[in-house]
Design an enzyme around this catalytic site. Structure first.
Site, PDB file in Angstrom:
ATOM      1  N   ASP A   1       5.191  10.223   1.638  1.00  0.00           N
ATOM      2  CA  ASP A   1       4.479   9.270   0.772  1.00  0.00           C
ATOM      3  C   ASP A   1       3.267   8.703   1.798  1.00  0.00           C
ATOM      4  O   ASP A   1       3.274   9.384   2.882  1.00  0.00           O
ATOM      5  CB  ASP A   1       5.480   7.983   0.783  1.00  0.00           C
ATOM      6  CG  ASP A   1       4.692   6.841  -0.117  1.00  0.00           C
ATOM      7  OD1 ASP A   1       4.267   7.164  -1.112  1.00  0.00           O
ATOM      8  OD2 ASP A   1       4.727   5.885   0.407  1.00  0.00           O
ATOM      9  N   SER A   2       2.585   8.218   1.080  1.00  0.00           N
ATOM     10  CA  SER A   2       1.236   7.619   2.014  1.00  0.00           C
ATOM     11  C   SER A   2       1.667   6.649   3.201  1.00  0.00           C
ATOM     12  O   SER A   2       0.777   6.522   4.189  1.00  0.00           O
ATOM     13  CB  SER A   2       0.297   6.776   1.046  1.00  0.00           C
ATOM     14  OG  SER A   2       0.907   5.698   0.400  1.00  0.00           O
TER      15      SER A   2
ATOM     16  N   CYS B   1       5.655   9.644  -3.970  1.00  0.00           N
ATOM     17  CA  CYS B   1       4.450   9.122  -4.126  1.00  0.00           C
ATOM     18  C   CYS B   1       3.877   9.187  -5.628  1.00  0.00           C
ATOM     19  O   CYS B   1       3.757  10.366  -5.913  1.00  0.00           O
ATOM     20  CB  CYS B   1       3.292   9.598  -2.970  1.00  0.00           C
ATOM     21  SG  CYS B   1       1.657   9.176  -3.455  1.00  0.00           S
TER      22      CYS B   1
ATOM     23  N   GLU C   1       1.812  -2.915   3.056  1.00  0.00           N
ATOM     24  CA  GLU C   1       1.713  -1.854   4.584  1.00  0.00           C
ATOM     25  C   GLU C   1       1.328  -3.023   5.740  1.00  0.00           C
ATOM     26  O   GLU C   1       1.826  -2.700   7.013  1.00  0.00           O
ATOM     27  CB  GLU C   1       0.806  -1.035   4.403  1.00  0.00           C
ATOM     28  CG  GLU C   1       0.951   0.348   3.610  1.00  0.00           C
ATOM     29  CD  GLU C   1       2.089   1.218   4.250  1.00  0.00           C
ATOM     30  OE1 GLU C   1       2.229   1.118   5.566  1.00  0.00           O
ATOM     31  OE2 GLU C   1       2.697   2.053   3.640  1.00  0.00           O
TER      32      GLU C   1
ATOM     33  N   CYS D   1       5.003   2.775  -8.211  1.00  0.00           N
ATOM     34  CA  CYS D   1       4.800   3.292  -6.846  1.00  0.00           C
ATOM     35  C   CYS D   1       5.992   2.903  -6.100  1.00  0.00           C
ATOM     36  O   CYS D   1       6.736   1.752  -6.305  1.00  0.00           O
ATOM     37  CB  CYS D   1       3.299   2.406  -6.405  1.00  0.00           C
ATOM     38  SG  CYS D   1       3.078   2.427  -4.534  1.00  0.00           S
TER      39      CYS D   1
ATOM     40  N   HIS E   1       6.252   1.922  -3.234  1.00  0.00           N
ATOM     41  CA  HIS E   1       6.082   0.640  -2.637  1.00  0.00           C
ATOM     42  C   HIS E   1       6.748  -0.508  -2.915  1.00  0.00           C
ATOM     43  O   HIS E   1       7.160  -1.331  -2.292  1.00  0.00           O
ATOM     44  CB  HIS E   1       4.508   0.568  -1.882  1.00  0.00           C
ATOM     45  CG  HIS E   1       4.037   1.110  -0.787  1.00  0.00           C
ATOM     46  ND1 HIS E   1       3.568   2.670  -1.349  1.00  0.00           N
ATOM     47  CD2 HIS E   1       3.811   0.765   0.210  1.00  0.00           C
ATOM     48  CE1 HIS E   1       3.116   3.185   0.100  1.00  0.00           C
ATOM     49  NE2 HIS E   1       3.215   1.918   1.093  1.00  0.00           N
TER      50      HIS E   1
END
Length: 284
Positions: A25-26, A88, A165, A197, A199
């Protein structure tokens, strides 16, 4: 501290079932997928990669995303993984079909499993996603391909990933941002909301508090792990041996990722720094 050599044995040749699953993932978003892997596939060894030096992916072009994904998959391939979960949504939307033709290992994305689950849940479906995922219309296309009679609304949420993040989930500003993103979907009387997403499940308490109680939440992380399980069974690649410790690697700051990961993992992970320019692994 995990050694970079824990996966050095060439399981792919000797015992392919014991080779690790790669997850990328990012940033910390893919930890929602990792938690589901721990829950449903506890015997699997895992390599987790967070491309933290280049997040957020959601504002990147398709060419940039393709370059990043190819680099990560090449690296994963050299680690001897037996399968990769693209945890992702942006990568799944913009790069999955292309890289599947370029790499021999199975690669599973999150969008189709999430779309299938959404259609099973409701008929008026809202999708919150990164700008790139929303612009791609990947969820809309996948959902309508499964059931053309449902209604789909998408909202681009550019601020969510940076706020998560930065560990600002409980910041009052985050709740304000969430309210502004959800309002147009609530006005459409949605009955289902898809986390577009990985996240976004980190924001579940906030989103749940803002949505009408009848709206069902769909977390594609749960369903991508179900798809992974089916693929492992189909290929005869399920591991029945005790798993090796999860290996965490990032392209950015290992200490920052470790600090962010504590609340999602329940412990401070040992994290490696990977530089794709020289493929050196640095221990922290």
């Amino acid at each position: 501290m995990y050694s970079s050599s824990i996966f050095d044995d060439n399981f792919a040749d000797k015992e392919p079932q014991r080779a690790p699953i790669g997850v990328f993932d990012s940033g910390v978003g893919g930890l929602t997928v990792l938690r589901q892997l721990y829950r449903h596939l506890p015997h699997e060894s895992i390599i987790y990669f967070g491309d933290t030096a280049r997040l957020p992916y959601g504002i990147r072009s398709q060419l940039e995303i393709l370059q990043y994904v190819r680099e990560i998959l090449n690296w994963m391939q050299h680690q001897g993984v037996k399968m990769v979960i693209m945890a992702c949504n942006t990568s799944s939307a913009l790069a999955l079909e292309i890289v599947r033709r370029e790499f021999s290992m199975p690669i599973i994305g999150v969008i189709l499993p999430g779309a299938k689950a959404a259609v099973q849940q409701g008929k008026r479906i809202g999708v919150i996603a990164t700008p790139a995922t929303a612009k791609s219309n990947a969820y809309r296309h996948a959902i309508l391909e499964i059931d053309s009679n449902v209604k789909v609304w998408q909202v681009s949420c550019p601020e969510f990933v940076p706020l998560i993040e930065q560990n600002r989930i409980h910041d009052p500003y985050t709740a304000e941002v969430a309210r502004s993103y959800l309002e147009p979907l609530i006005q459409q009387d949605i009955d289902t909301l898809v986390y577009g997403c990985t996240h976004y499940p980190h924001l579940a308490p906030i989103l749940r508090s803002l949505l009408p109680s009848q709206v069902k939440l769909v977390d594609p992380a749960v369903h991508v792990v179900a798809a992974c399980t089916q693929e492992l069974d189909l290929l005869g690649l399920r591991n029945t041996h005790p798993p090796l410790p999860t290996r965490f690697s990032v392209s950015g700051c290992p200490e920052k990722f470790a600090k962010s990961g504590v609340q999602w993992l329940g412990h401070t992970p040992a994290v490696e720094s990977v530089d794709f320019t020289d493929t050196t692994v640095h221990q922290f």
